[in-house]
Design an enzyme around this catalytic site. Structure first.
Site, mmCIF file in Angstrom:
data_model
loop_
_atom_site.group_PDB
_atom_site.id
_atom_site.type_symbol
_atom_site.label_atom_id
_atom_site.label_comp_id
_atom_site.label_asym_id
_atom_site.label_seq_id
_atom_site.Cartn_x
_atom_site.Cartn_y
_atom_site.Cartn_z
ATOM 1 N N LYS A 20 0.801 -1.441 0.023
ATOM 2 C CA LYS A 20 -0.044 -0.221 0.035
ATOM 3 C C LYS A 20 0.772 1.311 0.082
ATOM 4 O O LYS A 20 0.501 2.271 -0.652
ATOM 5 C CB LYS A 20 -1.001 0.106 1.184
ATOM 6 C CG LYS A 20 -2.074 -0.921 1.155
ATOM 7 C CD LYS A 20 -3.169 -0.568 2.327
ATOM 8 C CE LYS A 20 -2.503 -0.537 3.895
ATOM 9 N NZ LYS A 20 -2.231 -1.908 4.187
ATOM 10 N N ARG B 124 -10.411 1.267 8.584
ATOM 11 C CA ARG B 124 -10.226 -0.022 8.694
ATOM 12 C C ARG B 124 -11.157 -0.972 9.535
ATOM 13 O O ARG B 124 -11.131 -1.928 9.735
ATOM 14 C CB ARG B 124 -9.011 -0.059 9.777
ATOM 15 C CG ARG B 124 -7.653 0.244 9.109
ATOM 16 C CD ARG B 124 -6.947 -0.972 9.377
ATOM 17 N NE ARG B 124 -5.537 -1.130 9.300
ATOM 18 C CZ ARG B 124 -4.345 -0.248 9.152
ATOM 19 N NH1 ARG B 124 -4.622 0.812 8.793
ATOM 20 N NH2 ARG B 124 -3.290 -0.901 9.388
ATOM 21 N N ARG C 178 11.327 -6.324 6.187
ATOM 22 C CA ARG C 178 10.912 -4.730 6.036
ATOM 23 C C ARG C 178 11.521 -3.935 7.122
ATOM 24 O O ARG C 178 11.470 -4.155 8.187
ATOM 25 C CB ARG C 178 9.335 -4.753 6.176
ATOM 26 C CG ARG C 178 8.930 -3.050 6.055
ATOM 27 C CD ARG C 178 7.325 -3.170 5.588
ATOM 28 N NE ARG C 178 6.538 -2.845 6.676
ATOM 29 C CZ ARG C 178 5.301 -2.264 6.590
ATOM 30 N NH1 ARG C 178 4.721 -2.397 5.437
ATOM 31 N NH2 ARG C 178 4.739 -2.206 7.644
ATOM 32 N N ARG D 273 9.960 -2.411 12.499
ATOM 33 C CA ARG D 273 8.768 -1.955 13.208
ATOM 34 C C ARG D 273 8.386 -2.923 14.289
ATOM 35 O O ARG D 273 8.377 -4.122 14.095
ATOM 36 C CB ARG D 273 7.752 -1.407 12.376
ATOM 37 C CG ARG D 273 7.747 -0.015 11.687
ATOM 38 C CD ARG D 273 6.447 0.022 10.798
ATOM 39 N NE ARG D 273 5.025 -0.358 11.117
ATOM 40 C CZ ARG D 273 4.018 -0.294 10.267
ATOM 41 N NH1 ARG D 273 4.335 0.176 9.111
ATOM 42 N NH2 ARG D 273 3.003 -0.814 10.629
ATOM 43 N N ARG E 250 -2.229 -9.314 12.490
ATOM 44 C CA ARG E 250 -2.690 -8.095 11.921
ATOM 45 C C ARG E 250 -3.432 -8.721 10.718
ATOM 46 O O ARG E 250 -4.373 -7.917 10.231
ATOM 47 C CB ARG E 250 -1.503 -7.353 11.475
ATOM 48 C CG ARG E 250 -1.017 -6.339 12.633
ATOM 49 C CD ARG E 250 0.363 -5.818 12.315
ATOM 50 N NE ARG E 250 0.369 -4.627 11.368
ATOM 51 C CZ ARG E 250 1.479 -4.332 10.649
ATOM 52 N NH1 ARG E 250 2.615 -5.144 10.697
ATOM 53 N NH2 ARG E 250 1.160 -3.441 9.730
HETATM 54 P P1 AMP Z 1 -0.261 1.147 9.028
HETATM 55 O O1 AMP Z 1 0.868 1.887 8.897
HETATM 56 O O2 AMP Z 1 -1.413 1.446 8.233
HETATM 57 O O3 AMP Z 1 0.069 -0.397 8.899
HETATM 58 O O4 AMP Z 1 -0.813 0.915 10.519
HETATM 59 C C1 AMP Z 1 -0.257 0.663 11.659
HETATM 60 C C2 AMP Z 1 -0.930 0.648 12.660
HETATM 61 O O5 AMP Z 1 -1.593 1.867 13.092
HETATM 62 C C3 AMP Z 1 -2.446 -0.237 12.752
HETATM 63 O O6 AMP Z 1 -1.694 -1.774 13.040
HETATM 64 C C4 AMP Z 1 -3.215 0.212 13.707
HETATM 65 O O7 AMP Z 1 -2.610 -0.319 15.119
HETATM 66 C C5 AMP Z 1 -3.041 1.411 13.726
HETATM 67 N N1 AMP Z 1 -3.872 2.372 12.607
HETATM 68 C C6 AMP Z 1 -3.659 2.833 11.445
HETATM 69 N N2 AMP Z 1 -4.613 3.287 10.886
HETATM 70 C C7 AMP Z 1 -5.788 2.978 11.667
HETATM 71 C C8 AMP Z 1 -7.385 2.882 11.392
HETATM 72 N N3 AMP Z 1 -7.865 3.568 10.659
HETATM 73 N N4 AMP Z 1 -8.074 2.206 12.604
HETATM 74 C C9 AMP Z 1 -7.286 1.863 13.764
HETATM 75 N N5 AMP Z 1 -6.068 1.658 13.717
HETATM 76 C C10 AMP Z 1 -5.321 2.090 12.790
#
Ligand code: AMP
Length: 223
Positions: free
Chosen positions: A13, A88, A127, A170, A181
């Site tokens: 993404k 999400r 990563r 991370r 996840r």
């Molecule tokens: P990402 O970088 O998009 O993979 O997001 C990393 C983490 O941020 C996720 O695993 C969630 O813990 C949190 N997060 C990001 N966006 C959201 C969202 N829209 N709703 C809830 N948690 C989020």
């Protein structure tokens, strides 16, 4: 043009978002990046979400909706945006539809990137992220994080903490957390995609192949 990009963690993404924002001239809004910036700056938001993010769980819908509503009301996104990482959950999707109806906007394309779980685990374990520029690189087989230069910005050290390597894995990119996840994506985020599909055009995109191949599939649906 307003675009939403969805998909399991590690499907590409972030990479594809950069390509789309460059080609379409829209602003990239990554909710994960906003939260990570909050954590790094030690803000109240960061303190609230740190444990949840590290466990690979989802931050509360209320907090996320407030954050996105605020971001979408800023001037720089008036001419188009790409939302990456939001919605999400079904509740967030519903909330987003309501927010957009209220301001008379719509989503031109919902992109759902897909890839098999094993491929995702393999990608995410390799990563690494840069503390200086936040870019993500894929170094398959990269076991321990060593002090070295970021391939994007050249940083060797964390600008805020000299001596600390710029590149790190991370906390939520460890295998158990990745599997969790993926499960969260399947159970909670796919229903959000199907909710958006009731209102806007949705395209399922095969996320396998090189970034260029996946990018070409996306370009062909965005026109
Ligand atoms: P990402 O970088 O998009 O993979 O997001 C990393 C983490 O941020 C996720 O695993 C969630 O813990 C949190 N997060 C990001 N966006 C959201 C969202 N829209 N709703 C809830 N948690 C989020």
């Amino acid at each position: 043009m307003n675009i939403v990009i969805m998909g399991p963690p590690g499907v590409g993404k972030g990479t594809q978002s950069h390509a789309v924002t460059d080609s379409k001239g829209v602003v990239h809004i990554s909710t994960g990046d906003i939260l990570r910036m909050g954590i790094r700056s030690g803000s109240e938001l960061g303190r609230k979400v740190y444990d949840i993010m590290t466990a690979g769980d989802l931050v509360s819908d209320d907090l996320m909706m407030e954050l996105v509503k605020d971001r979408l009301s800023q001037d720089d996104v008036k001419d188009g945006w790409l939302l990456d990482g939001f919605p999400r959950t079904y509740v967030q999707a519903d909330g987003l539809i309501g927010m957009l109806d209220e301001i008379g906007q719509k989503i031109d394309a919902v992109l759902v990137l897909q890839a098999p779980a094993e491929e995702i685990v393999r990608r995410l374990e390799g990563r690494i992220t840069c503390r200086s520029c936040n870019e993500v690189a894929n170094l398959t087989g990269f076991a321990a994080v060593q002090p070295r230069f970021c391939p994007f910005c050249g940083a060797k050290e964390d600008p805020k903490r000299p001596g600390k390597p710029a590149l790190y894995q991370r906390a939520d990119d460890k295998e158990d957390t990745i599997r969790h996840r993926l499960e969260v994506f399947r159970k909670r985020t796919l229903p959000a995609a199907w909710r958006l599909e009731e209102r806007y055009p949705l395209y399922e995109i095969d996320g396998l192949g090189t970034p260029e191949e996946v990018g070409a599939r996306i370009a062909s649906v965005l026109g």
